[in-house]
Motif scaffolding. Structure first.
Motif, mmCIF file in Angstrom:
data_model
loop_
_atom_site.group_PDB
_atom_site.id
_atom_site.type_symbol
_atom_site.label_atom_id
_atom_site.label_comp_id
_atom_site.label_asym_id
_atom_site.label_seq_id
_atom_site.Cartn_x
_atom_site.Cartn_y
_atom_site.Cartn_z
ATOM 1 N N ALA A 72 22.730 -4.095 9.346
ATOM 2 C CA ALA A 72 24.030 -4.433 9.547
ATOM 3 C C ALA A 72 24.288 -4.162 10.904
ATOM 4 C CB ALA A 72 24.973 -3.738 8.677
ATOM 5 N N SER A 73 23.736 -2.977 11.284
ATOM 6 C CA SER A 73 24.059 -2.302 12.816
ATOM 7 C C SER A 73 23.716 -3.385 13.787
ATOM 8 C CB SER A 73 23.679 -0.796 12.884
ATOM 9 O OG SER A 73 22.212 -0.870 12.614
ATOM 10 N N THR A 132 29.779 -0.434 10.880
ATOM 11 C CA THR A 132 28.959 -0.933 9.844
ATOM 12 C C THR A 132 28.257 0.086 9.133
ATOM 13 O OG1 THR A 132 27.114 -0.459 11.458
ATOM 14 C CG2 THR A 132 28.171 -2.596 11.584
ATOM 15 N N ASP A 158 24.557 0.537 7.359
ATOM 16 C CA ASP A 158 23.257 -0.004 6.915
ATOM 17 C C ASP A 158 22.694 0.146 5.585
ATOM 18 O OD1 ASP A 158 22.851 -0.903 9.550
ATOM 19 O OD2 ASP A 158 21.983 0.808 10.141
ATOM 20 N N ILE A 165 29.816 -4.748 7.117
ATOM 21 C CA ILE A 165 30.294 -5.050 8.492
ATOM 22 C C ILE A 165 31.583 -5.305 8.671
ATOM 23 C CG2 ILE A 165 29.929 -6.455 10.789
ATOM 24 C CD1 ILE A 165 27.179 -7.294 9.029
#
Length: 551
Positions: A129-130, A173, A175, A180
């Protein structure tokens, strides 16, 4: 340039997606049904003959039709536009790396996505996500030609762009959960469309924050980059690790995009089956058009697109900081002549919003003369006398490839006929938009075009917003009424405010902030090696690479 659903709140999201379907041109072939498959095969190599290279293979910089065709099958974003259909259906937004369309909260200012689990880049690296905010920060740093889509509307984007923050604070975010969260400065309906652009696709955080023109970036698409000779040849090869469910995997093993600025030679190669696809970003020369129609009628068709061709004016300096000088040019342009230079593919109009987008105005409302009639030279000369700008020097920018060079020649001749002292600055097509968009240049006048990124009138009207940046607003137009109206309208379903979008377009035409001259059809032209009915001319991607199939 290319260059997307419009939710204001979570309860409106589904309806917003439906709006997109109605906002695109209904005149495009097929009402959104899948293209016919016919007798086809998988595998093999397909060659595309193109007159212009993308600005870069890096989706974090490029924002051209040529580039989007290519890297959009390499770099998959959180959302995407539906492939495999022509016409209206090609504007439908569907989940890609995200599990579903985002939820919307906080009065339309917060969008929450959830990344699918188990996704990998083409090199096997897991997608996190990051990686999404990293890619967006990279867009701003390089910068992406549409970086203002991110910096101006996501909270903290401007501070990051100005070097006052180390991250974009509006994006958070997780992970572990794949969440997000994107917080906006204010409600901004097109943000969902923007997250369907390849320029916002995540990249590994080991990706350098610089333009990778010769290699492109790593993504999770049906194809990945093969050998690239920047400006000459771009090769796509099948990605065996492609793992996004529900998206087409493509048919050809290899797609080779070959650049040759001699567009006539490109068309001849496709006609003689030495190349397979004539890139639709180019115009079929008039000298070969009748031959194509007679000898290859079963593998050629003009396809309507949502696009606008225009000239722009440097509004902060002489002579075009003068309203009457700009208006004189609009009165003197013969849009029929410009259509002839485009082999008749251009439908004449003075408005920026094209016919397939909500807010389009009837060409009959053009204020200076009928787009399909002669120019009003009497009015033009009166305005020139009023302006006091006769004899003022003007440098006019344009591309070197046909027919864009011919547009430049014509526009320069019109300026000189009005009494300006106009000279041409011809720029290589491969670097044209980065040249005129450089903040240090501040050019006086030139040529531009825009092809739909997404079916919202904002996509066209934002080109002349004061916060668009020099890479889009080449003439540095700043108008408080224009800006405030734009910022109000983009919060709403465009169908509900279509008349107001039309009024804004007509306001800008009256102010002569641009001299739009028409909307173009694109050529779909293949060799006899390809299944013509299976190939898709997408309103979003032009040539849909995943649809190309050998017989």
């Amino acid at each position: 340039m290319k260059r997307y659903v419009k939710p204001l709140a979570g309860s409106l999201l589904t309806g917003a997606v439906a709006v997109v379907l109605g906002a695109c041109s209904s005149s495009a072939p097929s009402a959104g049904s899948p293209a016919s498959t016919g007798s086809t095969t998988n595998g093999g190599t397909i060659t595309i003959a193109a007159g212009t290279a993308p600005l870069s293979a890096d989706q974090g910089l490029d924002f051209t039709t040529q580039g989007t065709e290519l890297y959009s099958v390499v770099n998959t974003p959180l959302l995407t536009f539906k492939r495999g259909v022509e016409g209206v259906g090609g504007t439908q937004i569907v989940p890609a790396l995200a599990q579903s369309l985002p939820t919307v909260s906080n009065g339309g200012k917060t969008y929450t996505f959830t990344l699918r689990s188990g996704l990998h880049y083409s090199n096997g690296t897991p997608i996190k996500a990051s990686d999404v905010p990293y890619a967006l920060e990279r867009d701003i740093k390089i910068p992406w030609q549409a970086a203002s889509f991110v910096s101006a509307y996501i909270a903290g984007g401007t501070a990051y762009a100005n070097g006052k923050a180390k991250t974009i604070s509006g994006i958070t975010t997780n992970d572990a959960t794949g969440t997000i969260t994107v917080n906006l400065v204010a409600p901004f309906a097109p943000i969902v469309d923007i997250f369907a652009l390849a320029g916002t696709a995540p990249v590994p955080q080991t990706t350098p924050m610089k333009n990778l023109a010769g290699t492109g970036t790593i993504g999770d698409g049906p194809y990945k980059w093969g050998p690239i000779t920047a400006g000459q040849t771009y090769t796509l090869v099948k990605n065996p690790k492609f793992d996004v469910p529900g998206l087409p995997r493509g048919h050809a093993d290899t797609i080779v995009y070959k650049v040759n600025s001699n567009v006539l030679a490109d068309a001849e190669q496709v006609l003689s089956n030495q190349a397979d696809v004539f890139d639709p970003g180019d115009t079929l020369p008039a000298s070969i058009l009748q031959q194509v129609k007679s000898q290859a009628s079963d593998r050629y068709a003009p396809i309507p697109t949502n696009s606008t061709f225009y000239f722009w004016f440097g509004t902060t300096q002489k002579p075009f900081n003068n309203l009457a000088a700009r208006q004189a040019v609009l009165a003197a342009l013969d849009l029929r002549a410009l259509s002839r230079l485009d082999s008749g593919f251009l439908n004449e109009d003075c408005h920026l919003i094209p016919p397939g987008i909500d807010g389009h105005s009837d060409p009959a409302t053009c204020p200076y003369h009928s787009p399909t009639g002669p120019p009003n030279m009497t009015k033009a000369k009166q305005l020139m006398q009023q302006s006091g700008m006769i004899g003022q020097p003007v440098t006019v920018y344009g591309e070197d490839r046909a027919p864009r060079r011919q547009y430049l020649d014509y526009f320069t001749s019109v300026l000189n006929s009005l009494g300006f002292k106009a000279t041409e600055k011809v720029v290589n097509s491969g670097v044209y938009f980065t040249t005129i968009g450089a903040p240090s240049l501040k050019p006086q006048a030139g040529w531009g075009d825009w092809v739909q990124d997404f079916p919202n009138p904002w996509d066209f009207m934002q080109l002349f917003a004061s916060n668009a940046g020099s890479s889009l607003n080449y003439g540095y137009v700043t108008d408080p009424h224009y800006d405030s109206t734009l910022n109000t309208l983009y919060q709403s379903d465009p169908k509900s405010v279509a008349s107001q979008w039309s009024a804004l377009d007509n306001f800008a035409v009256g102010k002569a902030y641009y001299a739009a001259y028409g909307h173009e059809e694109f050529p779909k032209f293949y060799s006899n090696r390809l299944n013509f009915s299976s190939g898709v001319m997408s309103v979003e991607y032009q040539t849909d690479m995943t649809s190309l199939q050998l017989k």
